[in-house]
Scaffold this motif. Structure first.
Motif, PDB file in Angstrom:
ATOM      1  N   PRO A   1     -23.613  11.975  -0.319  1.00 47.94           N
ATOM      2  CA  PRO A   1     -22.949  12.341   0.936  1.00 47.94           C
ATOM      3  C   PRO A   1     -21.956  11.272   1.374  1.00 47.94           C
ATOM      4  N   VAL A   2     -20.836  11.727   1.928  1.00 44.86           N
ATOM      5  CA  VAL A   2     -19.808  10.831   2.459  1.00 44.86           C
ATOM      6  C   VAL A   2     -20.037  10.681   3.965  1.00 44.86           C
ATOM      7  N   PRO A   3     -20.185   9.448   4.470  1.00 44.25           N
ATOM      8  CA  PRO A   3     -20.422   9.275   5.914  1.00 44.25           C
ATOM      9  C   PRO A   3     -19.337   9.946   6.752  1.00 44.25           C
ATOM     10  N   PRO A   4     -19.741  10.766   7.734  1.00 46.19           N
ATOM     11  CA  PRO A   4     -18.749  11.446   8.584  1.00 46.19           C
ATOM     12  C   PRO A   4     -18.061  10.476   9.535  1.00 46.19           C
ATOM     13  N   SER A   5     -16.933  10.904  10.053  1.00 47.54           N
ATOM     14  CA  SER A   5     -16.104  10.024  10.893  1.00 47.54           C
ATOM     15  C   SER A   5     -16.813   9.578  12.167  1.00 47.54           C
ATOM     16  N   ASP A   6     -17.744  10.403  12.696  1.00 47.16           N
ATOM     17  CA  ASP A   6     -18.416   9.990  13.941  1.00 47.16           C
ATOM     18  C   ASP A   6     -19.401   8.857  13.713  1.00 47.16           C
ATOM     19  N   ASN A   7     -19.629   8.491  12.450  1.00 49.05           N
ATOM     20  CA  ASN A   7     -20.511   7.361  12.157  1.00 49.05           C
ATOM     21  C   ASN A   7     -19.742   6.170  11.595  1.00 49.05           C
ATOM     22  N   HIS A   8     -18.504   6.043  12.019  1.00 54.33           N
ATOM     23  CA  HIS A   8     -17.737   4.841  11.672  1.00 54.33           C
ATOM     24  C   HIS A   8     -17.913   3.804  12.773  1.00 54.33           C
ATOM     25  N   LEU A   9     -18.453   2.646  12.417  1.00 54.98           N
ATOM     26  CA  LEU A   9     -18.611   1.553  13.374  1.00 54.98           C
ATOM     27  C   LEU A   9     -17.373   0.666  13.320  1.00 54.98           C
ATOM     28  N   PRO A  10     -16.766   0.371  14.467  1.00 52.59           N
ATOM     29  CA  PRO A  10     -15.512  -0.400  14.482  1.00 52.59           C
ATOM     30  C   PRO A  10     -15.720  -1.902  14.371  1.00 52.59           C
ATOM     31  N   ILE A  11     -16.880  -2.301  13.881  1.00 53.32           N
ATOM     32  CA  ILE A  11     -17.210  -3.717  13.715  1.00 53.32           C
ATOM     33  C   ILE A  11     -17.760  -3.926  12.308  1.00 53.32           C
ATOM     34  N   ALA A  12     -17.873  -5.169  11.915  1.00 54.94           N
ATOM     35  CA  ALA A  12     -18.511  -5.504  10.640  1.00 54.94           C
ATOM     36  C   ALA A  12     -20.011  -5.608  10.847  1.00 54.94           C
ATOM     37  N   ILE A  13     -20.760  -5.096   9.877  1.00 59.40           N
ATOM     38  CA  ILE A  13     -22.222  -5.206   9.889  1.00 59.40           C
ATOM     39  C   ILE A  13     -22.624  -6.051   8.675  1.00 59.40           C
ATOM     40  N   PRO A  14     -22.624  -7.390   8.806  1.00 55.98           N
ATOM     41  CA  PRO A  14     -22.968  -8.252   7.679  1.00 55.98           C
ATOM     42  C   PRO A  14     -24.487  -8.350   7.498  1.00 55.98           C
ATOM     43  N   ALA A  15     -25.072  -7.226   7.153  1.00 61.22           N
ATOM     44  CA  ALA A  15     -26.522  -7.148   6.957  1.00 61.22           C
ATOM     45  C   ALA A  15     -26.799  -6.077   5.921  1.00 61.22           C
ATOM     46  N   GLY A  16     -27.913  -6.230   5.220  1.00 67.22           N
ATOM     47  CA  GLY A  16     -28.291  -5.240   4.230  1.00 67.22           C
ATOM     48  C   GLY A  16     -27.655  -5.490   2.879  1.00 67.22           C
ATOM     49  N   GLU A  17     -27.505  -4.410   2.123  1.00 68.73           N
ATOM     50  CA  GLU A  17     -27.059  -4.505   0.738  1.00 68.73           C
ATOM     51  C   GLU A  17     -25.552  -4.731   0.633  1.00 68.73           C
ATOM     52  N   LYS A  18     -25.185  -5.633  -0.269  1.00 69.62           N
ATOM     53  CA  LYS A  18     -23.783  -5.882  -0.580  1.00 69.62           C
ATOM     54  C   LYS A  18     -23.344  -5.030  -1.772  1.00 69.62           C
TER      55      LYS A  18
END
Length: 207
Positions: free
Chosen positions: A185-202
């Motif tokens: 699945p491709v993340p939908p546009s309403d789940n775009h966060l306008p910040i960086a999330i430097p956590a989790g898997e790289k």
């Protein structure tokens, strides 16, 4: 004279109990150890013949996935707004097809001093009900430190949840990040966060 002495003893006992409870339930190790064990287990799974997204040659070269250092600042409690009308979204897939998901609720939280929100999705499944919310998302790390197509979170499902824990330390890449033969699945546009999330898997680099 005995009563004050007893109060001192009682206060001492309560203080010891407080530190015991604090160490038992709030010690950071109680969060970090299971998280690190999950990562170790995932590496073992990716090396296995049956459950790995890698083809044989890449599986033999595989050593481990790469993650940001765990950071509890990115484990956030979010308020849940239940959607009265749970519309069906035909979420795009990487092969051009779609897959049906319910837009179930909105999770509102704060990161970097800014209000954020993510839609919680529920897969429209036949038979057994899905036990998790599916939260595909993108952020400003995509295409740099993390997989360009975005990452996912799985959240335990509670029908009338007022809050959920969004643990971005457990954000993971889809299988198509390792093997283009997989459909994701491709993340939908309403789940775009306008910040960086430097956590989790790289992002994983094939060697």
């Amino acid at each position: 004279m005995q009563r004050p002495f007893r109060l001192v003893i009682l206060a001492g006992i309560l203080l010891v109990l407080f530190y015991f409870v604090k160490e038992s339930f709030f010690n950071e190790d109680n969060y970090l150890k299971p998280l690190l064990k999950e990562r170790e287990d995932k590496d073992l799974t990716f090396r296995s013949r049956d459950n790995s997204p890698f083809e044989s040659e890449d599986r033999q070269k595989f050593r481990n996935l790469v993650y940001y250092e765990p950071n509890t600042d990115y484990r956030v409690k979010a308020d849940v707004e239940q959607l009265e009308k749970k519309d069906t979204l035909h979420m795009p897939l990487t092969n051009g097809n779609t897959e049906a998901y319910l837009r179930y609720a909105i999770a509102r939280f704060e990161l970097e001093g800014q209000p954020q929100q993510l839609t919680l999705y529920k897969k429209v499944a036949k038979g057994d009900a899905e036990e998790t919310f599916f939260v595909p998302f993108t952020d400003k790390t995509n295409g740099f430190d993390t997989y360009g197509g975005g990452r996912y979170l799985d959240i335990p499902f509670k029908e009338d949840a007022k809050t959920v824990m969004l643990d971005f330390n457990r954000a993971y890449s889809p299988f198509c990040a390792y093997n283009p033969e997989y459909v994701c699945p491709v993340p939908p546009s309403d789940n775009h966060l306008p910040i960086a999330i430097p956590a989790g898997e790289k992002a994983y680099e094939h060697k």
